[in-house]
Design a protein around this motif. Structure first.
Motif, PDB file in Angstrom:
ATOM      1  N   VAL A 142       3.673   7.677  22.880  1.00  0.00           N
ATOM      2  CA  VAL A 142       2.929   7.589  23.747  1.00  0.00           C
ATOM      3  C   VAL A 142       1.597   6.958  23.637  1.00  0.00           C
ATOM      4  O   VAL A 142       0.915   6.045  24.161  1.00  0.00           O
ATOM      5  N   ASN A 143       1.100   7.643  22.459  1.00  0.00           N
ATOM      6  CA  ASN A 143      -0.408   7.162  22.228  1.00  0.00           C
ATOM      7  C   ASN A 143      -0.262   5.313  21.587  1.00  0.00           C
ATOM      8  O   ASN A 143      -0.996   4.785  21.873  1.00  0.00           O
ATOM      9  N   LEU A 144       1.019   5.029  20.827  1.00  0.00           N
ATOM     10  CA  LEU A 144       0.964   3.565  20.633  1.00  0.00           C
ATOM     11  C   LEU A 144       0.896   2.893  21.989  1.00  0.00           C
ATOM     12  O   LEU A 144       0.335   1.683  22.055  1.00  0.00           O
ATOM     13  N   SER A 145       1.727   3.229  22.913  1.00  0.00           N
ATOM     14  CA  SER A 145       1.721   2.560  24.268  1.00  0.00           C
ATOM     15  C   SER A 145       0.417   2.568  24.838  1.00  0.00           C
ATOM     16  O   SER A 145       0.035   1.576  25.520  1.00  0.00           O
ATOM     17  N   LEU A 146      -0.293   3.723  24.797  1.00  0.00           N
ATOM     18  CA  LEU A 146      -1.635   3.599  25.535  1.00  0.00           C
ATOM     19  C   LEU A 146      -2.554   2.709  24.730  1.00  0.00           C
ATOM     20  O   LEU A 146      -3.294   1.828  25.469  1.00  0.00           O
ATOM     21  N   ILE A 147      -2.456   2.649  23.534  1.00  0.00           N
ATOM     22  CA  ILE A 147      -3.403   1.553  22.435  1.00  0.00           C
ATOM     23  C   ILE A 147      -2.913   0.151  23.022  1.00  0.00           C
ATOM     24  O   ILE A 147      -3.825  -0.578  23.288  1.00  0.00           O
ATOM     25  N   THR A 148      -1.790   0.058  23.008  1.00  0.00           N
ATOM     26  CA  THR A 148      -1.118  -1.460  23.689  1.00  0.00           C
ATOM     27  C   THR A 148      -1.747  -1.763  24.996  1.00  0.00           C
ATOM     28  O   THR A 148      -2.168  -2.874  24.982  1.00  0.00           O
ATOM     29  N   PHE A 149      -1.767  -0.762  25.818  1.00  0.00           N
ATOM     30  CA  PHE A 149      -2.155  -1.099  27.175  1.00  0.00           C
ATOM     31  C   PHE A 149      -3.589  -1.457  27.157  1.00  0.00           C
ATOM     32  O   PHE A 149      -4.160  -2.081  27.920  1.00  0.00           O
ATOM     33  N   SER A 150      -4.176  -0.475  26.562  1.00  0.00           N
ATOM     34  CA  SER A 150      -5.852  -0.770  26.237  1.00  0.00           C
ATOM     35  C   SER A 150      -6.162  -2.239  25.712  1.00  0.00           C
ATOM     36  O   SER A 150      -7.086  -2.924  26.382  1.00  0.00           O
ATOM     37  N   ARG A 151      -5.473  -2.672  24.763  1.00  0.00           N
ATOM     38  CA  ARG A 151      -5.473  -4.065  24.252  1.00  0.00           C
ATOM     39  C   ARG A 151      -5.187  -4.820  25.233  1.00  0.00           C
ATOM     40  O   ARG A 151      -5.813  -6.064  25.290  1.00  0.00           O
ATOM     41  N   MET A 152      -3.990  -4.843  26.231  1.00  0.00           N
ATOM     42  CA  MET A 152      -3.448  -5.844  27.179  1.00  0.00           C
ATOM     43  C   MET A 152      -4.643  -6.116  28.095  1.00  0.00           C
ATOM     44  O   MET A 152      -4.853  -6.994  28.340  1.00  0.00           O
ATOM     45  N   HIS A 153      -5.315  -4.830  28.460  1.00  0.00           N
ATOM     46  CA  HIS A 153      -6.291  -5.174  29.442  1.00  0.00           C
ATOM     47  C   HIS A 153      -7.800  -5.279  28.909  1.00  0.00           C
ATOM     48  O   HIS A 153      -8.637  -5.489  29.898  1.00  0.00           O
ATOM     49  N   GLY A 154      -7.962  -5.399  28.070  1.00  0.00           N
ATOM     50  CA  GLY A 154      -9.311  -5.613  27.242  1.00  0.00           C
ATOM     51  C   GLY A 154     -10.207  -4.512  27.567  1.00  0.00           C
ATOM     52  O   GLY A 154     -11.500  -5.041  27.845  1.00  0.00           O
ATOM     53  N   ASN A 155      -9.699  -3.025  27.541  1.00  0.00           N
ATOM     54  CA  ASN A 155     -10.856  -2.216  27.758  1.00  0.00           C
ATOM     55  C   ASN A 155     -10.683  -0.994  26.891  1.00  0.00           C
ATOM     56  O   ASN A 155      -9.306  -0.924  26.434  1.00  0.00           O
ATOM     57  N   LEU A 156     -11.602  -0.022  26.618  1.00  0.00           N
ATOM     58  CA  LEU A 156     -11.464   0.844  25.458  1.00  0.00           C
ATOM     59  C   LEU A 156     -10.936   2.454  26.128  1.00  0.00           C
ATOM     60  O   LEU A 156     -10.654   3.158  25.356  1.00  0.00           O
ATOM     61  N   ASP A 157     -10.748   2.233  27.471  1.00  0.00           N
ATOM     62  CA  ASP A 157     -10.420   3.720  28.127  1.00  0.00           C
ATOM     63  C   ASP A 157      -9.108   4.258  27.438  1.00  0.00           C
ATOM     64  O   ASP A 157      -9.122   5.340  27.226  1.00  0.00           O
ATOM     65  N   GLY A 158      -8.029   3.232  27.227  1.00  0.00           N
ATOM     66  CA  GLY A 158      -6.831   3.815  26.704  1.00  0.00           C
ATOM     67  C   GLY A 158      -7.118   4.413  25.319  1.00  0.00           C
ATOM     68  O   GLY A 158      -6.420   5.410  25.021  1.00  0.00           O
ATOM     69  N   GLN A 159      -7.845   3.752  24.711  1.00  0.00           N
ATOM     70  CA  GLN A 159      -8.330   4.376  23.266  1.00  0.00           C
ATOM     71  C   GLN A 159      -8.928   5.671  23.256  1.00  0.00           C
ATOM     72  O   GLN A 159      -8.640   6.759  22.480  1.00  0.00           O
ATOM     73  N   LEU A 160      -9.708   5.864  24.222  1.00  0.00           N
ATOM     74  CA  LEU A 160     -10.526   7.263  24.346  1.00  0.00           C
ATOM     75  C   LEU A 160      -9.342   8.061  24.670  1.00  0.00           C
ATOM     76  O   LEU A 160      -9.461   9.416  24.133  1.00  0.00           O
ATOM     77  N   LEU A 161      -8.547   7.929  25.675  1.00  0.00           N
ATOM     78  CA  LEU A 161      -7.401   8.763  26.015  1.00  0.00           C
ATOM     79  C   LEU A 161      -6.757   9.275  24.815  1.00  0.00           C
ATOM     80  O   LEU A 161      -6.370  10.273  24.600  1.00  0.00           O
ATOM     81  N   VAL A 162      -6.341   8.263  23.747  1.00  0.00           N
ATOM     82  CA  VAL A 162      -5.673   8.395  22.958  1.00  0.00           C
ATOM     83  C   VAL A 162      -6.423   9.667  21.908  1.00  0.00           C
ATOM     84  O   VAL A 162      -5.749  10.689  21.252  1.00  0.00           O
ATOM     85  N   PHE A 163      -7.776   9.476  21.770  1.00  0.00           N
ATOM     86  CA  PHE A 163      -8.486  10.465  21.016  1.00  0.00           C
ATOM     87  C   PHE A 163      -8.201  11.936  21.496  1.00  0.00           C
ATOM     88  O   PHE A 163      -8.046  12.788  20.934  1.00  0.00           O
ATOM     89  N   PHE A 164      -8.076  11.789  22.887  1.00  0.00           N
ATOM     90  CA  PHE A 164      -8.094  13.258  23.528  1.00  0.00           C
ATOM     91  C   PHE A 164      -6.674  13.954  23.268  1.00  0.00           C
ATOM     92  O   PHE A 164      -6.308  15.002  23.185  1.00  0.00           O
ATOM     93  N   VAL A 165      -5.651  13.001  23.224  1.00  0.00           N
ATOM     94  CA  VAL A 165      -4.294  13.400  23.265  1.00  0.00           C
ATOM     95  C   VAL A 165      -4.189  13.844  21.831  1.00  0.00           C
ATOM     96  O   VAL A 165      -3.587  14.923  21.314  1.00  0.00           O
ATOM     97  N   MET A 166      -4.936  13.230  20.778  1.00  0.00           N
ATOM     98  CA  MET A 166      -4.658  13.761  19.245  1.00  0.00           C
ATOM     99  C   MET A 166      -5.234  14.981  19.654  1.00  0.00           C
ATOM    100  O   MET A 166      -4.976  16.067  18.598  1.00  0.00           O
TER     101      MET A 166
END
Lengths: 161, 100
Positions: free
Chosen positions: B42-66
């Motif tokens: 799930v983290n991988l798909s969140l980072i992919t979507f973050s990259r796809m839309h060009g903003n960092l929110d997905g990566q921050l969510l991954v931080f909290f998931v971790m």
């Protein structure tokens, strides 16, 4: 070039993930999971998420897997290689069905990655600024969650008098 | 550039491997590791979507998931150790105290 690196890392990730669930000995499973996490960290780098790649290695491959390894060795699960489920094939078929069910929406996505110039780099600077401005409340909650988990883990394993 | 669907395909495959692990194994520790595998997919798909839309929110969510995953592992392994002390096994079929 990027595609070649991706394919190597993806094959490594998937094959070691399969090893995780097929190995009889939990120790080998843990080691295979570490290799999966390293491959995923490499893929995060391909996606420009440098900070998360670092965290993935430090927290997942470092801290969490050491915890797993500790527990596996602490429990000393000899003779604990249970007779596995004879209905294993059903689980496999369900997994394949799961992949196919999710494949169709995936390959319909038309939007592609934005060009690298339009993407803020996911390094410690950018992530940190977002974390301590927009996300400062969830960040504090996360620290409380970690505190509660620490206390909970101690309470669970404490000897009852 | 690697297409988005390849990243998501990898994520789907890893998640499915995790699901199969949870469904087929009996060792509680390995089931736990399969759950970690699913979280990572799930983290991988969140980072992919973050990259796809060009903003960092997905990566921050991954931080909290971790963060939550780390807390979950600490508590979960403590529970497994407590159960092992009591029943001398980590076979999930023998943990039926709360079975109705």
């Amino acid at each position: 070039m990027e595609l070649a690196i991706f394919i190597v890392l993806a094959v490594l990730a998937i094959s070691s993930a399969v090893v995780v669930i097929t190995q009889k000995s939990p120790v080998y499973s843990v080691l295979a999971l570490v290799s999966t996490f390293f491959a995923l960290a490499g893929i995060y780098v391909l996606l420009n998420a440098y900070f998360l790649a670092m965290i993935q290695i430090a927290v997942y491959a470092g801290a969490i897997m050491v915890l797993f390894l500790f527990v596996v060795m602490l429990l000393n699960l000899k003779e604990q290689y249970y007779v596995e489920n004879p209905k294993k094939i059903i689980g496999g078929v369900l997994g394949l069905a799961f992949v196919f069910a999710l494949l169709f929406p995936i390959f319909e996505i038309e939007k592609n990655l934005v060009p690298e110039s339009q993407m803020p780099v996911g390094d410690a600077y950018n992530i940190g600024i977002r974390l301590f401005t927009d996300y400062v409340f969830p960040f504090e909650i996360a620290s409380i969650i970690l505190l509660i988990a620490t206390v909970g883990a101690i309470v669970f394993t404490k000897k009852h008098s | 550039m690697v297409p988005v669907s390849l990243y998501l395909f990898l994520s789907v495959v890893l998640f499915s491997v995790g699901v199969v692990g949870v469904l087929t194994r009996k060792n509680a520790i390995i089931i736990f590791m399969s759950i970690e595998l699913m979280l990572n997919a799930v983290n991988l798909s969140l980072i992919t979507f973050s990259r796809m839309h060009g903003n960092l929110d997905g990566q921050l969510l991954v931080f909290f998931v971790m963060t939550v995953a780390a807390a979950e592992v600490a508590v979960g392994l403590a529970i497994i150790i407590a159960i092992f002390k009591k029943k001398d096994t980590v076979n999930v079929d023998e943990m039926n105290l709360m079975k109705w």
